[in-house]
Design a protein around this motif. Structure first.
Motif, PDB file in Angstrom:
ATOM      1  N   TYR A  63       0.836  -1.202   0.000  1.00 31.32           N
ATOM      2  CA  TYR A  63       0.000   0.000   0.000  1.00 31.32           C
ATOM      3  C   TYR A  63       0.872   1.255   0.000  1.00 31.32           C
ATOM      4  O   TYR A  63       0.572   2.239  -0.679  1.00 31.32           O
ATOM      5  CB  TYR A  63      -0.913   0.028   1.229  1.00 31.32           C
ATOM      6  CG  TYR A  63      -1.928  -1.091   1.298  1.00 31.32           C
ATOM      7  CD1 TYR A  63      -2.141  -1.961   0.224  1.00 31.32           C
ATOM      8  CD2 TYR A  63      -2.676  -1.300   2.452  1.00 31.32           C
ATOM      9  CE1 TYR A  63      -3.058  -2.990   0.302  1.00 31.32           C
ATOM     10  CE2 TYR A  63      -3.609  -2.325   2.541  1.00 31.32           C
ATOM     11  CZ  TYR A  63      -3.788  -3.169   1.457  1.00 31.32           C
ATOM     12  OH  TYR A  63      -4.705  -4.183   1.535  1.00 31.32           O
TER      13      TYR A  63
ATOM     14  N   VAL B 220       0.858   4.261  -2.913  1.00 26.85           N
ATOM     15  CA  VAL B 220       0.523   5.653  -2.616  1.00 26.85           C
ATOM     16  C   VAL B 220       1.705   6.581  -2.888  1.00 26.85           C
ATOM     17  O   VAL B 220       1.537   7.699  -3.384  1.00 26.85           O
ATOM     18  CB  VAL B 220       0.046   5.790  -1.158  1.00 26.85           C
ATOM     19  CG1 VAL B 220      -0.160   7.250  -0.777  1.00 26.85           C
ATOM     20  CG2 VAL B 220      -1.257   5.014  -0.959  1.00 26.85           C
TER      21      VAL B 220
ATOM     22  N   ALA C  36      -5.155   8.833   2.829  1.00 24.90           N
ATOM     23  CA  ALA C  36      -5.320   7.756   1.859  1.00 24.90           C
ATOM     24  C   ALA C  36      -5.711   6.493   2.603  1.00 24.90           C
ATOM     25  O   ALA C  36      -5.155   6.202   3.668  1.00 24.90           O
ATOM     26  CB  ALA C  36      -4.027   7.529   1.068  1.00 24.90           C
TER      27      ALA C  36
ATOM     28  N   ALA D 234      -7.282   2.234   1.960  1.00 22.91           N
ATOM     29  CA  ALA D 234      -7.721   1.133   1.121  1.00 22.91           C
ATOM     30  C   ALA D 234      -8.976   0.532   1.727  1.00 22.91           C
ATOM     31  O   ALA D 234      -9.161   0.546   2.943  1.00 22.91           O
ATOM     32  CB  ALA D 234      -6.629   0.074   1.009  1.00 22.91           C
TER      33      ALA D 234
ATOM     34  N   ASP E  68      -8.942  -1.142  -3.908  1.00 27.85           N
ATOM     35  CA  ASP E  68      -9.642   0.142  -3.976  1.00 27.85           C
ATOM     36  C   ASP E  68      -9.011   1.128  -2.999  1.00 27.85           C
ATOM     37  O   ASP E  68      -8.814   0.802  -1.822  1.00 27.85           O
ATOM     38  CB  ASP E  68     -11.125  -0.041  -3.635  1.00 27.85           C
ATOM     39  CG  ASP E  68     -11.838  -0.925  -4.644  1.00 27.85           C
ATOM     40  OD1 ASP E  68     -11.784  -0.608  -5.834  1.00 27.85           O
ATOM     41  OD2 ASP E  68     -12.450  -1.931  -4.230  1.00 27.85           O
ATOM     42  N   PHE E  69      -8.748   2.340  -3.485  1.00 28.60           N
ATOM     43  CA  PHE E  69      -8.186   3.401  -2.653  1.00 28.60           C
ATOM     44  C   PHE E  69      -9.022   4.669  -2.773  1.00 28.60           C
ATOM     45  O   PHE E  69      -9.657   4.914  -3.802  1.00 28.60           O
ATOM     46  CB  PHE E  69      -6.752   3.747  -3.081  1.00 28.60           C
ATOM     47  CG  PHE E  69      -5.731   2.683  -2.793  1.00 28.60           C
ATOM     48  CD1 PHE E  69      -5.056   2.647  -1.579  1.00 28.60           C
ATOM     49  CD2 PHE E  69      -5.439   1.715  -3.747  1.00 28.60           C
ATOM     50  CE1 PHE E  69      -4.108   1.669  -1.319  1.00 28.60           C
ATOM     51  CE2 PHE E  69      -4.499   0.736  -3.499  1.00 28.60           C
ATOM     52  CZ  PHE E  69      -3.825   0.707  -2.283  1.00 28.60           C
ATOM     53  N   ILE E  70      -8.994   5.474  -1.717  1.00 34.95           N
ATOM     54  CA  ILE E  70      -9.514   6.837  -1.752  1.00 34.95           C
ATOM     55  C   ILE E  70      -8.379   7.773  -1.343  1.00 34.95           C
ATOM     56  O   ILE E  70      -7.725   7.551  -0.317  1.00 34.95           O
ATOM     57  CB  ILE E  70     -10.716   7.039  -0.799  1.00 34.95           C
ATOM     58  CG1 ILE E  70     -11.916   6.219  -1.266  1.00 34.95           C
ATOM     59  CG2 ILE E  70     -11.099   8.516  -0.711  1.00 34.95           C
ATOM     60  CD1 ILE E  70     -12.506   6.669  -2.601  1.00 34.95           C
ATOM     61  N   PHE E  71      -8.148   8.802  -2.160  1.00 35.11           N
ATOM     62  CA  PHE E  71      -7.156   9.833  -1.866  1.00 35.11           C
ATOM     63  C   PHE E  71      -7.893  11.138  -1.561  1.00 35.11           C
ATOM     64  O   PHE E  71      -8.682  11.610  -2.379  1.00 35.11           O
ATOM     65  CB  PHE E  71      -6.204  10.057  -3.040  1.00 35.11           C
ATOM     66  CG  PHE E  71      -5.410   8.842  -3.455  1.00 35.11           C
ATOM     67  CD1 PHE E  71      -5.136   7.823  -2.552  1.00 35.11           C
ATOM     68  CD2 PHE E  71      -4.929   8.717  -4.749  1.00 35.11           C
ATOM     69  CE1 PHE E  71      -4.415   6.700  -2.920  1.00 35.11           C
ATOM     70  CE2 PHE E  71      -4.202   7.602  -5.141  1.00 35.11           C
ATOM     71  CZ  PHE E  71      -3.939   6.588  -4.227  1.00 35.11           C
TER      72      PHE E  71
ATOM     73  N   THR F 277     -10.004   3.664 -12.784  1.00 34.86           N
ATOM     74  CA  THR F 277     -10.161   2.241 -12.448  1.00 34.86           C
ATOM     75  C   THR F 277      -9.368   1.338 -13.382  1.00 34.86           C
ATOM     76  O   THR F 277      -8.904   1.770 -14.447  1.00 34.86           O
ATOM     77  CB  THR F 277     -11.653   1.848 -12.498  1.00 34.86           C
ATOM     78  OG1 THR F 277     -11.806   0.513 -12.008  1.00 34.86           O
ATOM     79  CG2 THR F 277     -12.206   1.933 -13.910  1.00 34.86           C
TER      80      THR F 277
ATOM     81  N   ILE G 100      -5.668  -1.706  -9.544  1.00 32.49           N
ATOM     82  CA  ILE G 100      -6.199  -0.828  -8.507  1.00 32.49           C
ATOM     83  C   ILE G 100      -7.249   0.120  -9.099  1.00 32.49           C
ATOM     84  O   ILE G 100      -7.296   0.351 -10.303  1.00 32.49           O
ATOM     85  CB  ILE G 100      -5.092  -0.004  -7.807  1.00 32.49           C
ATOM     86  CG1 ILE G 100      -4.627   1.157  -8.707  1.00 32.49           C
ATOM     87  CG2 ILE G 100      -3.924  -0.870  -7.385  1.00 32.49           C
ATOM     88  CD1 ILE G 100      -3.858   2.229  -7.964  1.00 32.49           C
ATOM     89  N   LYS G 101      -8.080   0.622  -8.203  1.00 36.52           N
ATOM     90  CA  LYS G 101      -9.010   1.709  -8.530  1.00 36.52           C
ATOM     91  C   LYS G 101      -8.803   2.766  -7.459  1.00 36.52           C
ATOM     92  O   LYS G 101      -8.736   2.433  -6.277  1.00 36.52           O
ATOM     93  CB  LYS G 101     -10.458   1.207  -8.505  1.00 36.52           C
ATOM     94  CG  LYS G 101     -11.496   2.311  -8.772  1.00 36.52           C
ATOM     95  CD  LYS G 101     -12.916   1.768  -8.741  1.00 36.52           C
ATOM     96  CE  LYS G 101     -13.351   1.459  -7.333  1.00 36.52           C
ATOM     97  NZ  LYS G 101     -14.776   1.030  -7.223  1.00 36.52           N
ATOM     98  N   TYR G 102      -8.669   4.017  -7.870  1.00 35.43           N
ATOM     99  CA  TYR G 102      -8.509   5.057  -6.861  1.00 35.43           C
ATOM    100  C   TYR G 102      -9.434   6.231  -7.150  1.00 35.43           C
ATOM    101  O   TYR G 102      -9.630   6.622  -8.290  1.00 35.43           O
ATOM    102  CB  TYR G 102      -7.048   5.518  -6.746  1.00 35.43           C
ATOM    103  CG  TYR G 102      -6.443   6.180  -7.969  1.00 35.43           C
ATOM    104  CD1 TYR G 102      -6.464   7.574  -8.116  1.00 35.43           C
ATOM    105  CD2 TYR G 102      -5.822   5.417  -8.960  1.00 35.43           C
ATOM    106  CE1 TYR G 102      -5.893   8.187  -9.212  1.00 35.43           C
ATOM    107  CE2 TYR G 102      -5.247   6.019 -10.060  1.00 35.43           C
ATOM    108  CZ  TYR G 102      -5.280   7.407 -10.191  1.00 35.43           C
ATOM    109  OH  TYR G 102      -4.711   8.012 -11.297  1.00 35.43           O
TER     110      TYR G 102
END
Length: 425
Positions: A107, A111, A121, A123, A143-146, A192, A201-203
């Motif tokens: 991870y 990032v 950030a 997952a 899956d990630f969120i930034f 994605t 990955i999808k972010y």
């Protein structure tokens, strides 16, 4: 079996004699050896920061409730400087320390390959956590969120480093990408099916301000709903307002779930209700998602849910939690309903207003809350209000996803979801 039933009955009698029995069980939470994002944050709560919660108390702003109990105030009184901790991640109970370190390093590398400016950030999803319908996490997309402060600048830099992550929208420049992110759907821009570090990955990228609004008001319940479930924090935020909003979001989830539940229920029922809030009304659940999605998330991760919500449950005077039996009981009275209703996010309260009053009529917030609190069926109105929020945001975000991902990636992603749903039957 008879002994267990008798013990449970005795517990119930004791609860009716004193409301403080739940506090006796508080120490048992320490036996869970997982790290939730709430724990990571609370470990860094020191002293000196005012909550700055005028909006979190009894103003007429329907956005936030009276969250001023002493334990909550003490916990968020101050926050020290936070550092990036990519090694403390949530993993299934049976995972080894070496696997945990391996995931943390993976991870972290992912990032770190993105431009600076990411304030938080994390997952989430089946690529980060064990789910009942997925035996091999390594084959699932990560899956990630930034969360970024300056999304336009961040996209400008990311377009230079990773132009192949974007659809045809990259030709229109970072300003267009940012406007697509912020003005439409749920305020998040997803790229994605991106190959990185041997994984797909999808972010998603969302601004700090937009996320705080969603956490407090449930404007879309899109990212705030994801934060109702366990996440793996890669970068822990240092923004005090964001940290406060994250905890308020968990409290709101508990208040909403309790209004939807009967007087007696199990831990699994509670956590399934919480996890299901952001899926209620989502058209994708009928089309492309596994019908057992919520149970698949909750059952393998019950310990993590207990750790996330334990302090909130133990501090609620209208609720008793028998941890040994995995049972909970709440008092279904006007006072308890009034308590939970006044703690609902603003967008949910607005939905309650629209269901009880004619268009153009705007009564006092307290009048709305009291009218629903007297109604024993108020849970149905709360559920309808939440469904309306999710339905709108999931539809608009999905339409936006066709543009941000491109037609081919959208087709690939959607078909994989449909196949997964068919296999689950």
């Amino acid at each position: 079996m008879l002994i267990k039933v008798f013990t449970f009955s005795v517990h119930r009698q004791l609860w009716r004699m004193t409301k403080n029995v739940a506090a006796q069980h508080e120490g048992s939470l320490k036996s869970v050896h997982h790290f939730s994002f709430l724990q990571q944050i609370q470990q860094r709560l020191n002293h000196g920061l005012s909550l700055r919660c005028k909006n979190l108390s009894g103003t007429t702003d329907p956005g936030i409730c009276l969250r001023t109990n002493s334990s909550w105030s003490r916990e968020v009184e101050s926050i020290s400087t936070l550092k990036i901790k990519s090694d403390k991640i949530l993993v299934p109970k049976e995972s080894t320390a070496s696997l945990q370190n391996k995931q943390g390093e993976l991870y972290g590398r992912i990032v770190e390959s993105f431009p600076p400016g990411i304030e938080m950030a994390f997952a989430y999803g089946s690529g980060a956590f064990q789910q009942n319908n997925s035996l091999d996490q390594s084959k699932n997309m990560l899956d990630f969120i930034f969360v970024v402060n300056k999304p336009k600048l961040w996209h400008e830099q990311n377009l230079k480093v990773h132009p192949h992550h974007y659809s045809f929208l990259k030709r229109l420049g970072p300003r267009t990408v940012y406007r697509m992110q912020d003005k439409y759907g749920a305020g998040v821009y997803f790229n994605t099916l991106v190959p990185m570090e041997g994984r797909l990955i999808k972010y998603g990228v969302i601004s700090t301000a937009r996320l705080i609004t969603d956490l407090l008001d449930w404007e879309t319940l899109y990212i705030s709903g994801r934060l109702h479930k366990p996440i793996s924090l890669v970068i822990i935020p240092g923004n005090e307002d964001l940290l406060t909003a994250m905890k308020v979001n968990l409290q709101s989830a508990v208040h909403a779930a309790l209004l939807l539940l009967p007087d007696m229920f199990t831990e699994e029922q509670l956590f399934s209700t919480i996890a299901g809030l952001s899926y209620a009304g989502d058209f994708r659940m009928a089309v492309a998602e596994d019908s057992n999605k919520v149970q698949n998330i909750v059952r393998p991760n019950l310990a993590l849910f207990r750790q996330m919500y334990g302090p909130i449950l133990l501090s609620d005077e209208h609720l008793t939690w028998w941890q040994d039996e995995g049972q909970l009981e709440q008092a279904l009275t006007f006072h308890s309903r009034h308590h939970h209703l006044k703690c609902l996010p603003g967008q949910v309260l607005y939905g309650l207003l629209m269901q009880k009053y004619q268009v153009g009529v705007f009564p006092d917030l307290e009048e709305i809350i009291k009218k629903h609190a007297y109604d024993k069926e108020c849970g149905k109105y709360v559920s309808t209000s939440i469904q309306h929020i999710v339905k709108k945001s999931s539809l608009t975000q999905s339409i936006k996803g066709i543009l941000t991902a491109g037609f081919i990636k959208t087709l690939r992603y959607s078909s994989s979801k449909v196949l997964k749903k068919l296999r689950s039957r």
